[in-house]
Design an enzyme around this catalytic site. Sequence first.
Site, short mmCIF file in Angstrom:
data_model
loop_
_atom_site.label_atom_id
_atom_site.label_comp_id
_atom_site.label_asym_id
_atom_site.label_seq_id
_atom_site.Cartn_x
_atom_site.Cartn_y
_atom_site.Cartn_z
CE LYS A 216 4.23 4.08 9.78
NZ LYS A 216 3.02 3.87 8.99
NE ARG A 250 3.54 -2.98 8.35
CZ ARG A 250 4.64 -2.23 8.43
NH1 ARG A 250 4.69 -1.19 9.21
NH2 ARG A 250 5.70 -2.56 7.71
C1 7PJ Z 1 2.75 0.76 6.95
C2 7PJ Z 1 2.85 -0.35 6.11
C3 7PJ Z 1 1.47 1.11 7.48
C4 7PJ Z 1 0.59 -0.79 6.27
C5 7PJ Z 1 4.80 0.56 6.35
C6 7PJ Z 1 6.97 1.94 8.65
C7 7PJ Z 1 6.88 2.24 7.21
N1 7PJ Z 1 1.79 -1.12 5.77
N2 7PJ Z 1 4.15 -0.44 5.73
N3 7PJ Z 1 0.43 0.30 7.10
N4 7PJ Z 1 3.98 1.31 7.10
N5 7PJ Z 1 -0.49 -1.51 5.97
O1 7PJ Z 1 6.66 0.86 9.14
O2 7PJ Z 1 7.40 2.88 9.37
O3 7PJ Z 1 1.27 2.09 8.21
S1 7PJ Z 1 6.50 0.85 6.15
#
Ligand code: 7PJ
Length: 271
Positions: A216, A250
Amino acid sequence: MKELLQSNRPLVMGILNTTPDSFSDGGNYVRKDIALRRIESMIQEEVDIIDVGGESTRPGAQAVSVNEELDRVIPMVEAVIACGKPVSVDTSKATVMMEAINAGACMINDVRALQDKGAIDAVASDPNVLLCLMHMKGQPRTMQQNPQYSDVVAEVKSFLKQRVEQCLEAGIATDRICLDPGFGFGKKLQHNCELMKHLDSFKELNMPLLVGVSRKTMIGSILDADVKDRTNGSVAAAMYALTKGVKILRVHDVKSTVEAVKLFCAFEQAK
Ligand code: 7PJ
């Protein structure tokens, strides 16, 4: 699948992005082909769960239709299940949630914390499906335009608490829910850093925490690094999160993260 959230070691959730902007060339066949190979490599790298997303929620991203999202997501859910791995679906749409659950997804990961129409009922309808409630301030298109908080940790916590209450009222059991402060979603660097430092205080909500910082902007800003050069920073941030009690990471870089988690566990398990 509830035992997944009860796991006594941290879990690695691998990101499978099916949005067209993440695959620079080719038509549907090529994209699916790439995605299938990515599923296989993540499994080889010992991923615990694969998160399939069909809507880009990056700052400035445009909305997608239900049918478009279904076309992107459902075949990938089926492909992951065919490989025998748990799959979660990153969506805010009730219809996509229902179809994903019917296709065998064991978790719904919603950056809008089930605030869209019908979303709570969709998740409540299956007593076995897990749920991740994430905090976001504003909407993806505009959320990074000068977000303000007086106390970011308190505000995020209070939002998540309210969403949990709504879920419990709808009949979703507490042991199905995990929470996510939503790094980068309507947050400046200082807010992200403050949340990271105080992640341990989220323990008072009594639910497992999921964190997504992989590649990010916050990592890029601190390191002055391009997206392709953010792996080390992402892994370091993920390990810091684990020291604060986080349960699920994640990530894009599954292999590096799985290795780091193995070291973390070896040290944690020492006498
Ligand atoms: C997240 C997500 C996060 C959860 C995305 C990216 C943007 N779901 N979906 N937490 N970020 N739970 O991966 O850069 O931080 S999309």
